[in-house]
Design a protein around this motif. Structure first.
Motif, PDB file in Angstrom:
ATOM      1  N   GLN A   6      -3.770  -1.005  -4.707  1.00 31.14           N
ATOM      2  CA  GLN A   6      -4.785  -0.332  -3.898  1.00 31.14           C
ATOM      3  C   GLN A   6      -6.152  -0.350  -4.591  1.00 31.14           C
ATOM      4  O   GLN A   6      -7.192  -0.586  -3.965  1.00 31.14           O
ATOM      5  CB  GLN A   6      -4.353   1.107  -3.614  1.00 31.14           C
ATOM      6  CG  GLN A   6      -3.093   1.229  -2.785  1.00 31.14           C
ATOM      7  CD  GLN A   6      -3.219   0.530  -1.442  1.00 31.14           C
ATOM      8  OE1 GLN A   6      -4.098   0.848  -0.655  1.00 31.14           O
ATOM      9  NE2 GLN A   6      -2.357  -0.442  -1.180  1.00 31.14           N
ATOM     10  N   LYS A  37     -10.605   3.951   6.438  1.00 33.81           N
ATOM     11  CA  LYS A  37     -10.605   2.536   6.801  1.00 33.81           C
ATOM     12  C   LYS A  37     -11.531   2.193   7.975  1.00 33.81           C
ATOM     13  O   LYS A  37     -12.235   1.173   7.908  1.00 33.81           O
ATOM     14  CB  LYS A  37      -9.176   2.071   7.095  1.00 33.81           C
ATOM     15  CG  LYS A  37      -8.295   2.002   5.849  1.00 33.81           C
ATOM     16  CD  LYS A  37      -6.877   1.545   6.169  1.00 33.81           C
ATOM     17  CE  LYS A  37      -6.829   0.111   6.621  1.00 33.81           C
ATOM     18  NZ  LYS A  37      -5.433  -0.371   6.799  1.00 33.81           N
ATOM     19  N   SER A  88      -7.504  -4.916   6.240  1.00 36.87           N
ATOM     20  CA  SER A  88      -6.717  -4.573   7.427  1.00 36.87           C
ATOM     21  C   SER A  88      -5.225  -4.769   7.197  1.00 36.87           C
ATOM     22  O   SER A  88      -4.401  -4.093   7.817  1.00 36.87           O
ATOM     23  CB  SER A  88      -7.185  -5.417   8.617  1.00 36.87           C
ATOM     24  OG  SER A  88      -6.988  -6.793   8.358  1.00 36.87           O
ATOM     25  N   PHE A 102      -3.579  -4.959   3.814  1.00 37.92           N
ATOM     26  CA  PHE A 102      -2.977  -4.399   2.603  1.00 37.92           C
ATOM     27  C   PHE A 102      -3.441  -2.990   2.235  1.00 37.92           C
ATOM     28  O   PHE A 102      -2.699  -2.265   1.564  1.00 37.92           O
ATOM     29  CB  PHE A 102      -3.248  -5.321   1.410  1.00 37.92           C
ATOM     30  CG  PHE A 102      -2.655  -6.689   1.549  1.00 37.92           C
ATOM     31  CD1 PHE A 102      -1.283  -6.877   1.493  1.00 37.92           C
ATOM     32  CD2 PHE A 102      -3.467  -7.793   1.750  1.00 37.92           C
ATOM     33  CE1 PHE A 102      -0.730  -8.144   1.626  1.00 37.92           C
ATOM     34  CE2 PHE A 102      -2.929  -9.063   1.889  1.00 37.92           C
ATOM     35  CZ  PHE A 102      -1.557  -9.240   1.831  1.00 37.92           C
ATOM     36  N   LEU A 103      -4.643  -2.596   2.624  1.00 42.97           N
ATOM     37  CA  LEU A 103      -5.165  -1.312   2.152  1.00 42.97           C
ATOM     38  C   LEU A 103      -4.539  -0.157   2.918  1.00 42.97           C
ATOM     39  O   LEU A 103      -4.478  -0.164   4.153  1.00 42.97           O
ATOM     40  CB  LEU A 103      -6.693  -1.264   2.298  1.00 42.97           C
ATOM     41  CG  LEU A 103      -7.371  -0.018   1.728  1.00 42.97           C
ATOM     42  CD1 LEU A 103      -7.197   0.041   0.206  1.00 42.97           C
ATOM     43  CD2 LEU A 103      -8.853   0.004   2.093  1.00 42.97           C
ATOM     44  N   GLU A 104      -4.079   0.863   2.195  1.00 43.74           N
ATOM     45  CA  GLU A 104      -3.486   2.051   2.804  1.00 43.74           C
ATOM     46  C   GLU A 104      -4.548   3.133   2.991  1.00 43.74           C
ATOM     47  O   GLU A 104      -5.464   3.270   2.175  1.00 43.74           O
ATOM     48  CB  GLU A 104      -2.360   2.596   1.919  1.00 43.74           C
ATOM     49  CG  GLU A 104      -1.187   1.639   1.757  1.00 43.74           C
ATOM     50  CD  GLU A 104      -0.126   2.184   0.826  1.00 43.74           C
ATOM     51  OE1 GLU A 104      -0.289   3.348   0.371  1.00 43.74           O
ATOM     52  OE2 GLU A 104       0.849   1.472   0.545  1.00 43.74           O
ATOM     53  N   GLU A 105      -4.408   3.880   4.062  1.00 38.45           N
ATOM     54  CA  GLU A 105      -5.308   5.018   4.306  1.00 38.45           C
ATOM     55  C   GLU A 105      -5.034   6.108   3.269  1.00 38.45           C
ATOM     56  O   GLU A 105      -3.878   6.394   2.958  1.00 38.45           O
ATOM     57  CB  GLU A 105      -5.085   5.554   5.716  1.00 38.45           C
ATOM     58  CG  GLU A 105      -5.921   6.755   6.088  1.00 38.45           C
ATOM     59  CD  GLU A 105      -7.402   6.449   6.048  1.00 38.45           C
ATOM     60  OE1 GLU A 105      -8.090   7.071   5.198  1.00 38.45           O
ATOM     61  OE2 GLU A 105      -7.874   5.617   6.842  1.00 38.45           O
ATOM     62  N   THR A 106      -6.100   6.706   2.725  1.00 43.56           N
ATOM     63  CA  THR A 106      -5.925   7.758   1.706  1.00 43.56           C
ATOM     64  C   THR A 106      -6.204   9.159   2.242  1.00 43.56           C
ATOM     65  O   THR A 106      -5.834  10.137   1.593  1.00 43.56           O
ATOM     66  CB  THR A 106      -6.852   7.501   0.504  1.00 43.56           C
ATOM     67  OG1 THR A 106      -8.219   7.478   0.949  1.00 43.56           O
ATOM     68  CG2 THR A 106      -6.513   6.185  -0.178  1.00 43.56           C
ATOM     69  N   ARG A 152      -2.811   9.201   6.983  1.00 45.24           N
ATOM     70  CA  ARG A 152      -1.866   8.239   6.429  1.00 45.24           C
ATOM     71  C   ARG A 152      -0.469   8.511   6.961  1.00 45.24           C
ATOM     72  O   ARG A 152      -0.128   9.628   7.352  1.00 45.24           O
ATOM     73  CB  ARG A 152      -1.882   8.288   4.905  1.00 45.24           C
ATOM     74  CG  ARG A 152      -1.469   9.600   4.298  1.00 45.24           C
ATOM     75  CD  ARG A 152      -1.566   9.531   2.794  1.00 45.24           C
ATOM     76  NE  ARG A 152      -1.253  10.827   2.195  1.00 45.24           N
ATOM     77  CZ  ARG A 152      -1.921  11.357   1.195  1.00 45.24           C
ATOM     78  NH1 ARG A 152      -2.962  10.731   0.700  1.00 45.24           N
ATOM     79  NH2 ARG A 152      -1.565  12.521   0.696  1.00 45.24           N
ATOM     80  N   ARG A 153       0.352   7.488   6.919  1.00 41.56           N
ATOM     81  CA  ARG A 153       1.712   7.595   7.434  1.00 41.56           C
ATOM     82  C   ARG A 153       2.576   8.361   6.440  1.00 41.56           C
ATOM     83  O   ARG A 153       2.510   8.119   5.240  1.00 41.56           O
ATOM     84  CB  ARG A 153       2.314   6.201   7.651  1.00 41.56           C
ATOM     85  CG  ARG A 153       1.597   5.407   8.730  1.00 41.56           C
ATOM     86  CD  ARG A 153       2.173   4.009   8.821  1.00 41.56           C
ATOM     87  NE  ARG A 153       1.470   3.218   9.822  1.00 41.56           N
ATOM     88  CZ  ARG A 153       1.717   1.943  10.058  1.00 41.56           C
ATOM     89  NH1 ARG A 153       2.666   1.319   9.361  1.00 41.56           N
ATOM     90  NH2 ARG A 153       1.043   1.284  10.983  1.00 41.56           N
ATOM     91  N   LYS A 201       5.559   9.198   4.049  1.00 42.94           N
ATOM     92  CA  LYS A 201       6.472   8.319   3.322  1.00 42.94           C
ATOM     93  C   LYS A 201       7.846   8.932   3.097  1.00 42.94           C
ATOM     94  O   LYS A 201       8.739   8.291   2.596  1.00 42.94           O
ATOM     95  CB  LYS A 201       5.861   7.943   1.966  1.00 42.94           C
ATOM     96  CG  LYS A 201       4.611   7.098   2.098  1.00 42.94           C
ATOM     97  CD  LYS A 201       4.121   6.635   0.735  1.00 42.94           C
ATOM     98  CE  LYS A 201       2.912   5.741   0.889  1.00 42.94           C
ATOM     99  NZ  LYS A 201       2.416   5.256  -0.407  1.00 42.94           N
TER     100      LYS A 201
END
Length: 481
Positions: free
Chosen positions: A34, A105, A226, A228-232, A237-238, A240
């Motif tokens: 990240q 994002k 779009s 690879f980057l995860e929302e922080t 964010r999803r 986990k």
């Protein structure tokens, strides 16, 4: 549970907290993928910003904006440099607060698209108005830097924050290497590669190629982000893991309620001393640094009879690239170690007091060139010393980012805090280039203090930053506590 057991549990928890505070926490590994993606994204802006440095003064002369007056080039170059930050200052806080609501994002997508479009417009501009409009567009649509710093703050904790924020100035150093080298190399391609670039388009738009190359990086990073980057942002964010324990802090509805209430806090309630002092230092650091950055290519390109070095665009690009790569390598190797060794506040104070030495090198280099008559090994050695001082000065950025991040009362307003900081810095960066280049032009044109009035004024302002640095907290606050 009886009173005795409750008292024992509380006592044990209190003892554990005291022991935890007394012992140094183990360093958390950085989330490498990240962070690497964020670094690549952030690289687009310094490349776009610095790629114009080697040729902007020559472009202004060729467009005949100054009417042939070489001493006046600095006025117009300063305006072009400043307008990006004027546009950014007007909108960056809006982008930061928007990222606290809709996620990081989407705001990054807008910023990268704006950088790409504005660079293409800059390369196609043949009037001063066109140059001004494209730089304003780039600044208005660009909230990326503040969002990326927020994401670094969300991806790190108190044990690895220095490592994370050390990478931000390193990215600017790498961009400061690639951008000028690219701008100086690809400017006027019809002169360097007449077989490949012999058409009328390249004669009409001799500086489009470096702008087009600089515009390609945002497009590439947009695709990478779009995928690879995860929302922080916590509410976007999803999840986990699936937990059956529901609380205000862990349930999506409860967390969203807290996040929205914090994100909608009045700005005035955030302006405490612990927030304002780091932001004020960041603004002063940005003002002085941007003043130096625009004076450097202007000093390099100014004819020797006016107190400059008289370099051509290719030479300017090569030297500025060398400045960037050495700066980046040394910061990557030593920044986190120096922070651990002498502490963040002491390092920032050392950086602040390096600025007078940095500015004093301008007249010293001019004097050496006049005494030697040509650029030789003595000038080269002096320029290398110049780079060494600049490395120490630029370490102030990584430190002040740590102080600003730690000053946020909660991560839910971290974007807003960074937005306030970057708005202040953008205003300072808008004023700095225009003031510095205008003072430079006036100093040379009217021979104020032997043409050195601009350097004297900047050294005096650096004294104010030294005082501001002394007002910082002794230690960076542990945001986990």
């Amino acid at each position: 549970m009886d009173i005795h057991n409750s008292h024992e549990i509380i006592t044990n928890e209190t003892t554990a907290l005291i022991c935890a505070k007394g012992s140094k926490k183990p360093r958390t590994p950085l989330p490498k993928l990240q962070i690497a993606i964020l670094i690549t994204l952030q690289l687009a802006e310094p490349i776009a910003s610095t790629s114009i440095f080697p040729y902007i003064n020559q472009l202004i002369r060729e467009l005949d904006i100054t009417g042939g007056d070489d001493a006046a080039v600095g006025y117009y170059a300063g305006i072009i440099y400043s307008l990006f930050f004027v546009g950014q200052a007007l909108t960056v806080l809006k982008w930061a607060r928007l990222s606290d609501r809709i996620g990081r994002k989407p705001v990054l997508v807008i910023g990268l698209s704006g950088t790409c479009i504005s660079m293409l417009c800059f390369g196609l501009s043949t009037t001063f108005f066109g140059l001004v409009a494209s730089r304003c567009l780039c600044g208005i649509l660009n909230g990326n830097v503040v969002v990326m710093k927020t994401m670094v703050g969300e991806l790190t904790d108190s044990t690895n924050m220095a490592q994370g924020f050390a990478l931000i100035p390193i990215v600017w150093c790498i961009g400061g290497f690639i951008g000028p080298l690219m701008g100086g190399t690809f400017a006027r391609p019809q002169d360097h590669w007449p077989v490949l670039f012999s058409g009328s388009f390249w004669r009409n738009y001799p500086y489009f190629l470096p702008c087009a190359v600089a515009a390609c990086l945002p497009v590439l990073t947009l695709f990478m982000m779009s995928i690879f980057l995860e929302e922080t942002l916590s509410t976007k964010r999803r999840p986990k893991s699936t937990s059956t324990t529901i609380s205000v802090s862990s349930s999506p509805d409860g967390e969203a309620l807290v996040t929205n209430s914090m994100a909608n806090m009045p700005l005035r309630s955030l302006l405490t001393r612990s927030v304002v002092i780091p932001i004020a230092n960041y603004a002063m650091l940005s003002f002085l640094d941007m003043s130096f950055m625009v004076l450097l290519p202007l000093f390099f390109s100014t004819p020797t009879y006016l107190g400059g070095l008289g370099f051509d665009p290719a030479t300017i690009g090569s030297w500025m690239a060398l400045f960037g790569i050495i700066n980046g390598v040394l910061q990557a190797l030593f920044f986190a170690k120096i922070v651990d060794w002498i502490g963040p506040k002491r390092l920032f104070c050392v950086s602040a007091w390096c600025y007078p030495l940095l500015v004093a090198m301008f007249p010293i280099l001019s004097w050496i060139l006049r005494a030697r008559g040509e650029v030789d090994h003595v000038i080269t050695f002096a320029l290398l010393c110049f780079i060494g001082i600049e490395v120490a000065w630029d370490m102030g950025y990584g430190v002040i980012f740590m102080f600003i991040t730690a000053s946020a009362p909660t991560n839910n307003v971290l974007g807003t805090i960074n937005g306030l900081g970057h708005t202040s810095a953008a205003v300072a960066r808008a004023v700095g280039p225009a003031l510095a280049t205008s003072l430079f032009a006036a100093s040379k044109k009217y021979n104020l203090l032997g043409g050195n009035a601009v350097y004297v004024i900047l050294i005096m302002l650096a004294g104010g930053m030294g005082w501001l640095a002394s007002q910082l907290p002794e230690e960076v606050q542990d945001k986990d506590e």
